[in-house]
Design a protein around this motif. Structure first.
Motif, PDB file in Angstrom:
ATOM      1  N   UNK A  32       0.826  -1.222   0.000  1.00 15.97           N
ATOM      2  CA  UNK A  32       0.000   0.000   0.000  1.00 15.97           C
ATOM      3  C   UNK A  32       0.855   1.265   0.000  1.00 15.97           C
ATOM      4  N   UNK A  33       2.080   1.185   0.528  1.00 18.22           N
ATOM      5  CA  UNK A  33       2.989   2.328   0.460  1.00 18.22           C
ATOM      6  C   UNK A  33       3.827   2.210  -0.809  1.00 18.22           C
ATOM      7  N   UNK A  34       3.646   3.161  -1.714  1.00 17.98           N
ATOM      8  CA  UNK A  34       4.260   3.041  -3.038  1.00 17.98           C
ATOM      9  C   UNK A  34       5.784   2.925  -2.972  1.00 17.98           C
ATOM     10  N   UNK A  35       6.419   3.715  -2.125  1.00 18.74           N
ATOM     11  CA  UNK A  35       7.889   3.670  -2.040  1.00 18.74           C
ATOM     12  C   UNK A  35       8.376   2.273  -1.672  1.00 18.74           C
ATOM     13  N   UNK A  36       7.675   1.657  -0.733  1.00 16.22           N
ATOM     14  CA  UNK A  36       8.063   0.305  -0.310  1.00 16.22           C
ATOM     15  C   UNK A  36       7.773  -0.704  -1.420  1.00 16.22           C
ATOM     16  N   UNK A  37       6.649  -0.510  -2.105  1.00 14.20           N
ATOM     17  CA  UNK A  37       6.299  -1.389  -3.234  1.00 14.20           C
ATOM     18  C   UNK A  37       7.380  -1.333  -4.313  1.00 14.20           C
ATOM     19  N   UNK A  38       7.858  -0.112  -4.591  1.00 13.29           N
ATOM     20  CA  UNK A  38       8.904   0.074  -5.600  1.00 13.29           C
ATOM     21  C   UNK A  38      10.186  -0.654  -5.169  1.00 13.29           C
TER      22      UNK A  38
END
Length: 488
Positions: free
Chosen positions: A314-320
């Motif tokens: 859900x957190x884009x930075x972590x997903x990236x």
């Protein structure tokens, strides 16, 4: 008894359980006078179909799109894709999915008619196929299957009895294509661009259930899903490189989630070893040259990762971060699969640090002397170095001595090493001039015997049979490079 029961169609339409955003109900356009010209008996039987009944008049009506098997709903699928780096809306412009044939063993395969007329995604095209390209896809896809490379397959080609206008008037034809599914990286790009996050989740869940059921209960299943696709693509591209196959059009809409090779438009097999080889007439920049296939595989997977980010975390930075880590693993995976395959091609049954330089040295000598890729490994397999284009050169003599010394350091016998090489180096590939010869006889003269002989030889390329000898010979020298075309 209905024709469906007689032929043993067992079609399901699980794809239509997804929202209609993913497809359009589409019927094939009937054709004037269908004629079955080539049929894959062994594949029909493997699918649980009655091969004899499918070749009857009623069966051919289905293969031509004139009749639909009972109990199925035909559709065309929506997708997008990066074509030569530029993103666009696409979809099945000339293909209709009859449904998914569920085999007696419970496996599921898409049955698709390619060239069966306009669909809602035709983008101004006529939706038709012509005989030459449909036969070409039949030959190459079945040859790839014979080589042990994951691929969609070909069940039949039917002439439509109707002309198709391209630069000139050409005979129309429909190919029946069989694949684990027609889901592509482009299917996810389409969804990420024009759908909702809920659409994306439904698609991912569907694909996981269909292709990766082993990860369904995984807590991070969307990341695991991405990792599985990375692994399959790395393995697939390594297999292409190992046999000198050049796909020619590695757009994201032509890269399957299942890890099968799809779209046999401008593809071809390399003759002389040159990493810069390009066959496609439209690839003027060499984007999809032989040496670029591994990095392009990674580029395509980066586009795939971008679509999955909302599901990965859900957190884009972590997903990236998570996606980048998985994508970085592609290079090591590819190198592992390629090196493992090259070791087998040289009969190396153990691992030494100097194996990679030994392999790269051979390829460098092959490139310098314009040696044929397949026949060099064939000659080494038969222990006939004198048959290579490099024979007699100081560098090859030195390399050969190093290789023999490397084989001697193994506990395994040389006999077993040469046996491993036989299983790893095809004696024959679909040589471009042989494919053209078969197509010319079929399209220009209505003579399918040349194609059938070629198909017999290609069905078991590791057999090293006497009748395969003539098919390993090289074409006559030509001043013009071999060029392929998309066939659309």
């Amino acid at each position: 008894m209905t024709h469906t029961q007689e032929i043993r169609w067992n079609l399901d339409n699980s794809y239509t359980s997804l929202p209609e955003f993913f497809y359009k109900k589409t019927e094939p356009t009937p054709v004037a006078s269908p004629e079955l010209v080539i049929f894959n008996n062994s594949l029909a039987k493997a699918l649980g179909l009655d091969a004899e009944k499918l070749q009857s008049e009623d069966g051919v009506e289905i293969l031509a799109g004139n009749q639909i098997p009972e109990g199925t709903a035909t559709i065309s699928q929506a997708y997008g894709g990066h074509q030569f780096g530029n993103f666009t809306m696409l979809g099945d412009g000339r293909a209709v999915l009859l449904g998914e044939q569920v085999t007696p063993s419970g496996e599921r395969f898409d049955i698709q008619l390619k060239g069966s007329g306009r669909t809602p995604f035709s983008r101004g095209g006529d939706g038709r196929g012509t005989l030459g390209p449909m036969l070409r896809e039949y030959i190459i896809s079945e040859a790839m299957h014979g080589l042990g490379i994951p691929t969609n397959r070909s069940l039949s080609v039917v002439k439509t009895g109707e002309p198709v206008m391209r630069e000139t008037e050409l005979p129309g034809a429909i190919l029946t294509r069989v694949s684990a599914s027609h889901l592509r990286i482009g299917t996810f790009e389409y969804t990420a661009n024009w759908g909702t996050e809920e659409d994306l989740r439904k698609l991912a869940d569907y694909v996981i259930q269909r292709h990766f059921p082993n990860i369904e209960d995984n807590e991070d299943r969307y990341l695991a899903f991405y990792q599985e696709v990375v692994k399959r693509q790395a393995a697939l591209v390594a297999k292409w490189q190992l046999v000198g196959f050049i796909h020619g059009v590695m757009n994201t809409d032509n890269m399957t989630i299942s890890g099968e090779t799809i779209d046999y438009g401008p593809c071809a097999f390399m003759d002389e070893y040159d990493p810069a080889t390009v066959f496609s007439s439209i690839d003027v920049q060499g984007r999809y040259a032989y040496r670029n296939q591994p990095p392009i595989g990674q580029w395509n997977l980066a586009r795939f990762a971008e679509t999955l980010l909302p599901l990965i975390h859900e957190q884009q930075d972590h997903a990236v971060e998570l996606a980048q880590e998985a994508l970085t693993g592609y290079e090591d995976l590819y190198r592992h699969y390629w090196l493992e395959g090259m070791r087998k091609k040289l009969g190396l049954q153990t691992e030494e640090d100097q194996d990679e330089p030994l392999i790269e040295d051979l390829l460098g000598i092959m490139e310098k002397h314009r040696a044929d890729y397949t026949n060099t490994f064939r000659a080494l397999t038969l222990d006939k170095p004198e048959e290579t284009a490099m024979n007699g050169t100081t560098e090859f003599t030195h390399w050969y001595e190093q290789w023999q010394a490397r084989l001697d350091r193994q506990e395994q016998s040389k006999t077993s090493s040469y046996q491993l090489m036989k299983q790893s180096n095809p004696s024959v590939i679909p040589r471009n001039h042989r494919v053209e010869e078969a197509l010319e006889a079929a399209v220009e003269k209505g003579d399918y015997s040349v194609m059938k002989r070629l198909m017999d030889v290609l069905s078991d390329p590791y057999a090293y049979l006497p009748e395969q000898e003539e098919y390993s010979t090289l074409p006559e020298p030509s001043n013009r490079p071999y060029r392929t075309f998309c066939g659309t």
